[in-house]
Design a protein around this motif. Structure first.
Motif, PDB file in Angstrom:
ATOM      1  N   LEU A   1       1.370  -2.560   8.092  1.00 48.78           N
ATOM      2  CA  LEU A   1       2.499  -2.413   7.188  1.00 48.78           C
ATOM      3  C   LEU A   1       3.755  -2.694   7.999  1.00 48.78           C
ATOM      4  O   LEU A   1       4.414  -1.790   8.493  1.00 48.78           O
ATOM      5  CB  LEU A   1       2.533  -1.002   6.593  1.00 48.78           C
ATOM      6  N   ALA A   2       4.031  -3.997   8.193  1.00 48.30           N
ATOM      7  CA  ALA A   2       5.204  -4.399   8.956  1.00 48.30           C
ATOM      8  C   ALA A   2       6.461  -4.034   8.178  1.00 48.30           C
ATOM      9  O   ALA A   2       6.416  -3.735   6.984  1.00 48.30           O
ATOM     10  CB  ALA A   2       5.157  -5.899   9.228  1.00 48.30           C
TER      11      ALA A   2
ATOM     12  N   SER B   1      -7.298   8.151  24.713  1.00 50.99           N
ATOM     13  CA  SER B   1      -6.418   7.067  24.292  1.00 50.99           C
ATOM     14  C   SER B   1      -5.911   7.333  22.878  1.00 50.99           C
ATOM     15  O   SER B   1      -6.566   8.027  22.093  1.00 50.99           O
ATOM     16  CB  SER B   1      -7.150   5.718  24.348  1.00 50.99           C
ATOM     17  N   VAL B   2      -4.737   6.791  22.573  1.00 49.43           N
ATOM     18  CA  VAL B   2      -4.138   6.928  21.249  1.00 49.43           C
ATOM     19  C   VAL B   2      -3.900   5.529  20.689  1.00 49.43           C
ATOM     20  O   VAL B   2      -3.250   4.692  21.316  1.00 49.43           O
ATOM     21  CB  VAL B   2      -2.813   7.715  21.291  1.00 49.43           C
ATOM     22  N   HIS B   3      -4.444   5.303  19.518  1.00 51.29           N
ATOM     23  CA  HIS B   3      -4.276   4.023  18.818  1.00 51.29           C
ATOM     24  C   HIS B   3      -3.640   4.331  17.466  1.00 51.29           C
ATOM     25  O   HIS B   3      -4.323   4.754  16.531  1.00 51.29           O
ATOM     26  CB  HIS B   3      -5.625   3.341  18.643  1.00 51.29           C
ATOM     27  N   ALA B   4      -2.322   4.153  17.374  1.00 57.43           N
ATOM     28  CA  ALA B   4      -1.614   4.432  16.128  1.00 57.43           C
ATOM     29  C   ALA B   4      -1.736   3.247  15.185  1.00 57.43           C
ATOM     30  O   ALA B   4      -1.585   2.092  15.592  1.00 57.43           O
ATOM     31  CB  ALA B   4      -0.142   4.717  16.419  1.00 57.43           C
ATOM     32  N   VAL B   5      -2.014   3.542  13.915  1.00 56.33           N
ATOM     33  CA  VAL B   5      -2.141   2.501  12.895  1.00 56.33           C
ATOM     34  C   VAL B   5      -1.070   2.734  11.835  1.00 56.33           C
ATOM     35  O   VAL B   5      -1.051   3.776  11.179  1.00 56.33           O
ATOM     36  CB  VAL B   5      -3.542   2.499  12.249  1.00 56.33           C
ATOM     37  N   VAL B   6      -0.172   1.787  11.701  1.00 59.87           N
ATOM     38  CA  VAL B   6       0.878   1.858  10.693  1.00 59.87           C
ATOM     39  C   VAL B   6       0.346   1.166   9.442  1.00 59.87           C
ATOM     40  O   VAL B   6       0.145  -0.053   9.416  1.00 59.87           O
ATOM     41  CB  VAL B   6       2.173   1.167  11.164  1.00 59.87           C
ATOM     42  N   GLY B   7       0.075   1.953   8.406  1.00 63.17           N
ATOM     43  CA  GLY B   7      -0.506   1.378   7.204  1.00 63.17           C
ATOM     44  C   GLY B   7      -0.522   2.356   6.059  1.00 63.17           C
ATOM     45  O   GLY B   7      -0.195   3.538   6.215  1.00 63.17           O
ATOM     46  N   ASP B   8      -0.912   1.847   4.918  1.00 66.27           N
ATOM     47  CA  ASP B   8      -1.023   2.614   3.677  1.00 66.27           C
ATOM     48  C   ASP B   8      -2.509   2.842   3.428  1.00 66.27           C
ATOM     49  O   ASP B   8      -3.262   1.878   3.254  1.00 66.27           O
ATOM     50  CB  ASP B   8      -0.387   1.804   2.537  1.00 66.27           C
ATOM     51  N   PHE B   9      -2.928   4.108   3.416  1.00 66.26           N
ATOM     52  CA  PHE B   9      -4.370   4.352   3.315  1.00 66.26           C
ATOM     53  C   PHE B   9      -4.951   3.939   1.969  1.00 66.26           C
ATOM     54  O   PHE B   9      -6.166   3.865   1.816  1.00 66.26           O
ATOM     55  CB  PHE B   9      -4.730   5.812   3.645  1.00 66.26           C
TER      56      PHE B   9
ATOM     57  N   HIS C   1      -5.198  -0.194   3.256  1.00 67.71           N
ATOM     58  CA  HIS C   1      -5.595  -0.727   4.552  1.00 67.71           C
ATOM     59  C   HIS C   1      -6.785  -0.005   5.172  1.00 67.71           C
ATOM     60  O   HIS C   1      -6.979  -0.071   6.388  1.00 67.71           O
ATOM     61  CB  HIS C   1      -4.399  -0.676   5.508  1.00 67.71           C
ATOM     62  N   LEU C   2      -7.604   0.649   4.370  1.00 69.31           N
ATOM     63  CA  LEU C   2      -8.761   1.342   4.919  1.00 69.31           C
ATOM     64  C   LEU C   2      -9.733   0.387   5.604  1.00 69.31           C
ATOM     65  O   LEU C   2     -10.440   0.766   6.537  1.00 69.31           O
ATOM     66  CB  LEU C   2      -9.498   2.118   3.821  1.00 69.31           C
ATOM     67  N   ALA C   3      -9.786  -0.855   5.148  1.00 75.11           N
ATOM     68  CA  ALA C   3     -10.723  -1.819   5.737  1.00 75.11           C
ATOM     69  C   ALA C   3     -10.378  -2.128   7.188  1.00 75.11           C
ATOM     70  O   ALA C   3     -11.186  -2.741   7.897  1.00 75.11           O
ATOM     71  CB  ALA C   3     -10.728  -3.105   4.921  1.00 75.11           C
ATOM     72  N   PHE C   4      -9.203  -1.713   7.640  1.00 72.75           N
ATOM     73  CA  PHE C   4      -8.771  -2.037   8.997  1.00 72.75           C
ATOM     74  C   PHE C   4      -8.792  -0.829   9.924  1.00 72.75           C
ATOM     75  O   PHE C   4      -8.160  -0.856  10.977  1.00 72.75           O
ATOM     76  CB  PHE C   4      -7.368  -2.650   8.958  1.00 72.75           C
ATOM     77  N   LEU C   5      -9.516   0.206   9.552  1.00 71.44           N
ATOM     78  CA  LEU C   5      -9.671   1.328  10.470  1.00 71.44           C
ATOM     79  C   LEU C   5     -10.373   0.843  11.735  1.00 71.44           C
ATOM     80  O   LEU C   5     -11.351   0.097  11.660  1.00 71.44           O
ATOM     81  CB  LEU C   5     -10.508   2.442   9.836  1.00 71.44           C
TER      82      LEU C   5
END
Length: 338
Positions: A12-13, A137-145, A148-152
């Motif tokens: 979610l740019a 490790s921390v991998h933050a994902v900026v998205g709308d659940f 964008h669930l397919a990109f977990l």
């Protein structure tokens, strides 16, 4: 992300987020009755206000969920010894520390993935986790659940490489705080099916849900005497003012919370205290509110234990365990692919 030690994936740019907000506001303000999605509460200010809400005496859900997590985190880690903890709608990630502690104590924790629409909040929470859990490790994902669930990370359609799947990865997806209650039943079903489609054997969902109880107590939780929830509710107007060059007068809208017994949910609304005109200049939109006209900003559905199991089963998820606090106010449900 340089200087933070956090991997960030943006689905979610900034431009897409702006376009999504614009579309939601145009649709919501031209609908009858009017409605705005609750996800737009949560800019940095909204996240801080919600954190204040969770500490209010009237707002029991956070305390009850915390109690259930504290009592059962070790059991959850034993039932799903996940190497990756993913939290949807993570916000400040405070309650998640109970799960992180349990997974670390079990010797399996390798990665934390906070997933939310607001990058600033994600980075702040992620940095706190890095300091508190060295070696994780921390991998933050900026998205709308909802989109964008397919990109977990680790999903069939998710990221690959060092920022995505890991060898021997087992994932626990936490969706806490009763947030699933913000979705209408048909949307909940779509969401749960989409999540199930991303699961591998060994993955699990930990779902937090508020349970049905005395309506007066429910309403009080969403209409506190200090007015913090009212400020949180009106914050969506501040977001629109700032990002879409609108001129909502926050003093022109009163906070309303009401119980809908037919749908078993709380509704939060904003009531126009007078006739007024609002311009949203970025959309070229002028809209007029009548005196006492109400605009819905959130639903918060309440559940029964049986109803939760049925909704999960309809999405292809089997309930492996359920826990509640001693008073039966709040439930955690652990579900796995059926």
């Amino acid at each position: 992300m340089p200087g933070t030690g956090i991997t960030v994936t943006r689905h979610l740019a900034s431009a897409e987020r702006h376009a999504s907000l614009a579309a939601d506001v145009r649709t919501g303000l031209t609908a009858n009755p009017r409605e705005l999605p609750p996800k737009w509460f949560y800019d940095a200010t909204g996240s801080l206000l919600f954190d204040r809400i969770t500490r209010l005496p009237e707002y029991y859900p956070t305390r009850r969920e915390h109690a259930v997590l504290a009592a059962n985190a070790a059991r959850i880690a034993a039932a799903c010894p996940a190497t990756t903890l993913i939290e949807l709608g993570s916000g400040t990630s405070e309650k998640t520390r109970l799960l992180l502690d349990a997974l670390r104590n079990a010797g399996v924790l390798r990665r934390f993935v906070p997933f939310d629409v607001d990058e600033e909040t994600l980075l702040r929470a992620g940095q706190d986790i890095l300091r508190s859990y060295p070696g994780t490790s921390v991998h933050a994902v900026v998205g709308d659940f909802e989109r964008h669930l397919a990109f977990l990370p680790g999903s069939a359609g998710g990221d690959s490489g060092s920022a995505g799947g890991m060898a021997g990865d087992r994932r626990l997806v936490a969706f806490l705080g009763g947030t699933i209650g913000n979705l209408r039943p048909e949307t909940r079903g779509t969401f749960l099916r989409a999540l199930r489609d991303q699961f591998h054997d060994g993955d699990a969902l930990l779902l937090g849900t508020d349970l049905v109880k005395d309506p007066a107590r429910l309403v009080a939780a969403y209409d506190d005497s200090a007015g913090v929830t009212a400020a949180f509710n009106r914050n969506v107007l501040s977001v629109i003012n700032r990002e879409l060059d609108a001129d909502f007068d926050l003093r022109g809208f009163a906070h309303v919370a009401t119980w809908d017994p037919e749908n078993s949910w709380i509704e939060m609304r904003l009531r126009s205290v007078r006739e007024q005109e609002v311009s949203v200049r970025a959309l070229g939109l002028v809209t007029r509110f009548g005196a006492d006209e109400q605009m819905r900003t959130e639903i918060s559905a309440k559940f029964t234990l049986e109803g939760i199991r049925a909704e999960l089963a309809a999405a292809g998820l089997g309930t492996s365990a359920q826990w509640t606090d001693p008073d039966g106010d709040f439930a955690l449900t652990l579900a796995v692919p059926a």
